[in-house]
Design a protein around this motif. Structure first.
Motif, PDB file in Angstrom:
ATOM      1  N   ILE A   1       0.834  -1.200   0.000  1.00  0.00           N
ATOM      2  CA  ILE A   1       0.000   0.000   0.000  1.00  0.00           C
ATOM      3  C   ILE A   1       0.872   1.255   0.000  1.00  0.00           C
ATOM      4  O   ILE A   1       1.821   1.354   0.786  1.00  0.00           O
ATOM      5  N   PHE A   2       0.553   2.191  -0.880  1.00  0.00           N
ATOM      6  CA  PHE A   2       1.258   3.468  -0.893  1.00  0.00           C
ATOM      7  C   PHE A   2       0.292   4.572  -1.302  1.00  0.00           C
ATOM      8  O   PHE A   2      -0.798   4.319  -1.839  1.00  0.00           O
ATOM      9  N   THR A   3       0.713   5.798  -1.066  1.00  0.00           N
ATOM     10  CA  THR A   3      -0.098   6.975  -1.393  1.00  0.00           C
ATOM     11  C   THR A   3       0.709   7.908  -2.274  1.00  0.00           C
ATOM     12  O   THR A   3       1.917   8.089  -2.072  1.00  0.00           O
ATOM     13  N   ASP A   4       0.014   8.495  -3.248  1.00  0.00           N
ATOM     14  CA  ASP A   4       0.606   9.515  -4.113  1.00  0.00           C
ATOM     15  C   ASP A   4      -0.408  10.649  -4.218  1.00  0.00           C
ATOM     16  O   ASP A   4      -1.480  10.489  -4.823  1.00  0.00           O
ATOM     17  N   THR A   5      -0.090  11.774  -3.638  1.00  0.00           N
ATOM     18  CA  THR A   5      -1.045  12.892  -3.588  1.00  0.00           C
ATOM     19  C   THR A   5      -1.343  13.482  -4.960  1.00  0.00           C
ATOM     20  O   THR A   5      -2.293  14.261  -5.103  1.00  0.00           O
ATOM     21  N   SER A   6      -0.579  13.102  -5.980  1.00  0.00           N
ATOM     22  CA  SER A   6      -0.835  13.630  -7.325  1.00  0.00           C
ATOM     23  C   SER A   6      -1.946  12.868  -8.049  1.00  0.00           C
ATOM     24  O   SER A   6      -2.415  13.307  -9.101  1.00  0.00           O
TER      25      SER A   6
ATOM     26  N   THR B   1      -3.590   0.154  -3.512  1.00  0.00           N
ATOM     27  CA  THR B   1      -3.312  -1.139  -2.883  1.00  0.00           C
ATOM     28  C   THR B   1      -3.070  -2.158  -3.985  1.00  0.00           C
ATOM     29  O   THR B   1      -3.914  -2.328  -4.878  1.00  0.00           O
ATOM     30  N   MET B   2      -1.947  -2.818  -3.943  1.00  0.00           N
ATOM     31  CA  MET B   2      -1.599  -3.792  -4.975  1.00  0.00           C
ATOM     32  C   MET B   2      -2.108  -5.178  -4.618  1.00  0.00           C
ATOM     33  O   MET B   2      -2.384  -5.482  -3.466  1.00  0.00           O
ATOM     34  N   ALA B   3      -2.222  -6.028  -5.636  1.00  0.00           N
ATOM     35  CA  ALA B   3      -2.824  -7.341  -5.442  1.00  0.00           C
ATOM     36  C   ALA B   3      -1.971  -8.247  -4.570  1.00  0.00           C
ATOM     37  O   ALA B   3      -2.492  -8.994  -3.749  1.00  0.00           O
ATOM     38  N   LEU B   4      -0.663  -8.186  -4.737  1.00  0.00           N
ATOM     39  CA  LEU B   4       0.253  -9.048  -3.990  1.00  0.00           C
ATOM     40  C   LEU B   4       1.413  -8.213  -3.456  1.00  0.00           C
ATOM     41  O   LEU B   4       1.715  -7.133  -4.002  1.00  0.00           O
ATOM     42  N   PRO B   5       2.085  -8.681  -2.436  1.00  0.00           N
ATOM     43  CA  PRO B   5       3.233  -7.927  -1.905  1.00  0.00           C
ATOM     44  C   PRO B   5       4.375  -7.858  -2.919  1.00  0.00           C
ATOM     45  O   PRO B   5       4.590  -8.781  -3.713  1.00  0.00           O
ATOM     46  N   LEU B   6       5.110  -6.767  -2.875  1.00  0.00           N
ATOM     47  CA  LEU B   6       6.306  -6.607  -3.685  1.00  0.00           C
ATOM     48  C   LEU B   6       7.489  -7.294  -3.008  1.00  0.00           C
ATOM     49  O   LEU B   6       7.444  -7.613  -1.821  1.00  0.00           O
ATOM     50  N   PRO B   7       8.573  -7.533  -3.752  1.00  0.00           N
ATOM     51  CA  PRO B   7       9.737  -8.182  -3.134  1.00  0.00           C
ATOM     52  C   PRO B   7      10.330  -7.382  -1.977  1.00  0.00           C
ATOM     53  O   PRO B   7      10.823  -7.957  -1.011  1.00  0.00           O
ATOM     54  N   TYR B   8      10.274  -6.035  -2.066  1.00  0.00           N
ATOM     55  CA  TYR B   8      10.891  -5.188  -1.050  1.00  0.00           C
ATOM     56  C   TYR B   8       9.902  -4.108  -0.610  1.00  0.00           C
ATOM     57  O   TYR B   8       8.993  -3.738  -1.365  1.00  0.00           O
ATOM     58  N   PRO B   9      10.064  -3.573   0.586  1.00  0.00           N
ATOM     59  CA  PRO B   9       9.180  -2.501   1.053  1.00  0.00           C
ATOM     60  C   PRO B   9       9.265  -1.268   0.150  1.00  0.00           C
ATOM     61  O   PRO B   9      10.322  -0.950  -0.403  1.00  0.00           O
ATOM     62  N   ILE B  10       8.138  -0.590   0.008  1.00  0.00           N
ATOM     63  CA  ILE B  10       8.087   0.646  -0.762  1.00  0.00           C
ATOM     64  C   ILE B  10       8.648   1.779   0.090  1.00  0.00           C
ATOM     65  O   ILE B  10       8.396   1.856   1.287  1.00  0.00           O
ATOM     66  N   GLN B  11       9.396   2.679  -0.536  1.00  0.00           N
ATOM     67  CA  GLN B  11       9.996   3.804   0.173  1.00  0.00           C
ATOM     68  C   GLN B  11       9.423   5.119  -0.365  1.00  0.00           C
ATOM     69  O   GLN B  11       9.094   5.228  -1.553  1.00  0.00           O
TER      70      GLN B  11
END
Length: 298
Positions: free
Chosen positions: A196-201, A237-247
């Motif tokens: 899960i991540f947020t992009d205000t744009s 919110t993505m369907a599956l986890p990514l290999p590494y945490p989002i920064q």
């Protein structure tokens, strides 16, 4: 019948041989990687020594020993069964990295394996395997890629069948729609840092990008793609986890996709003229199937 240069056949028939295997991988991005099971690097271009036109035209490559590989038992048959094996390699400080593998470096990559005399590369090569990479997994010490031969392509369906949903892929020639990518930058990360991540744009309506795709451009997940499960306001919110945490600060691009229904093709993409499904075909009544004895003939 397999074609092998006469000088290489003579060498392989001798009492003492100096041969090794070369693995060449051409990724979907066009990058060429070479590996060898020898303990030193081998630079080879199969197109320059190829009397029987069995080599590729991918160019010269230094086949690395530090990322070297070992093929498991190679399975091949005389019929049209799919040849299969697994290619195992190691992760070193240079060359192929864990991050690249987890980001899908080998997905849909073309593969060729040659046997050569490393003491005399002018003898040419024997083509051992040719095909594509299947599933790639990563372990503590290295990577493992499934090899799928070219005969797998013969198992694909040649004719189109009736279907409730559209048979075209979103963005292909039959669909007629072009991918529209929108660039973005992560401004905050949700409770699940790998999903899960947020992009205000992001200013599109809720679920505008649902079922779409995110491709990561920078950060630890650079090169990885993932489907979008939901998009509420500016939170994705993505369907599956990514290999590494989002920064925060990671850049990406996102696009829409399609669920292949007539409603979405018409209402969301305004592309009903290219819809390739038959949604009005009568289907079995699910309720009837639950009635005991409904299909017993008397």
């Amino acid at each position: 019948m397999k074609q092998i240069p006469a000088s290489l056949v003579t060498h392989l028939s001798g009492d003492t041989t100096t041969h090794c295997l070369l693995l060449r991988v051409l990724t979907k991005s066009g990058d060429l990687y070479g590996f060898t099971n020898l303990d030193v690097d081998v630079t080879y271009n199969p197109a320059t020594v190829d009397p029987y036109s069995t080599g590729d035209d991918w160019g010269s490559a230094s086949h690395r020993a530090d990322n070297g590989f070992t093929p498991e038992r190679m399975q091949a048959t005389a019929d049209l069964s799919v040849d299969n094996t697994e290619l195992q390699g190691w992760v070193a400080e240079t060359g192929i990295t864990e991050q690249q593998i987890r980001a899908g470096l080998f997905d849909y990559a073309k593969v060729r394996v040659y046997r050569v005399n490393y003491m005399d590369l002018t003898q040419g090569h024997e083509l051992v395997l040719a095909g594509t990479c299947g599933e790639t997994t990563f372990s503590r010490n290295g990577w493992k890629a499934e090899f799928r031969s070219l005969t797998q392509q013969l198992k694909q369906p040649l004719s189109q069948l009736y279907s409730i949903k559209c048979r075209a892929k979103y963005g292909d020639a039959r669909c007629g729609k072009a991918f529209v990518w929108t660039a973005g930058t992560v401004t905050s990360v949700g409770s699940e840092t790998d999903r899960i991540f947020t992009d205000t744009s992001i200013a599109q309506a809720d679920d505008f990008y649902a079922l779409g795709v995110v491709e990561w451009l920078t950060g630890d997940n650079a090169g990885a793609q993932m489907e979008v499960d939901s998009q509420i306001s500016d939170e994705v919110t993505m369907a599956l986890p990514l290999p590494y945490p989002i920064q925060i600060g990671d850049t990406y691009q996102i696009r829409q996709d399609c669920d292949k229904t007539r409603e979405m093709c018409r209402d969301t993409h305004a592309n009903l003229v290219n819809f390739r499904g038959e949604p009005d075909i009568p289907i079995a009544d699910g309720g009837t199937l639950m009635v005991p004895g409904a299909y017993i003939r008397r």
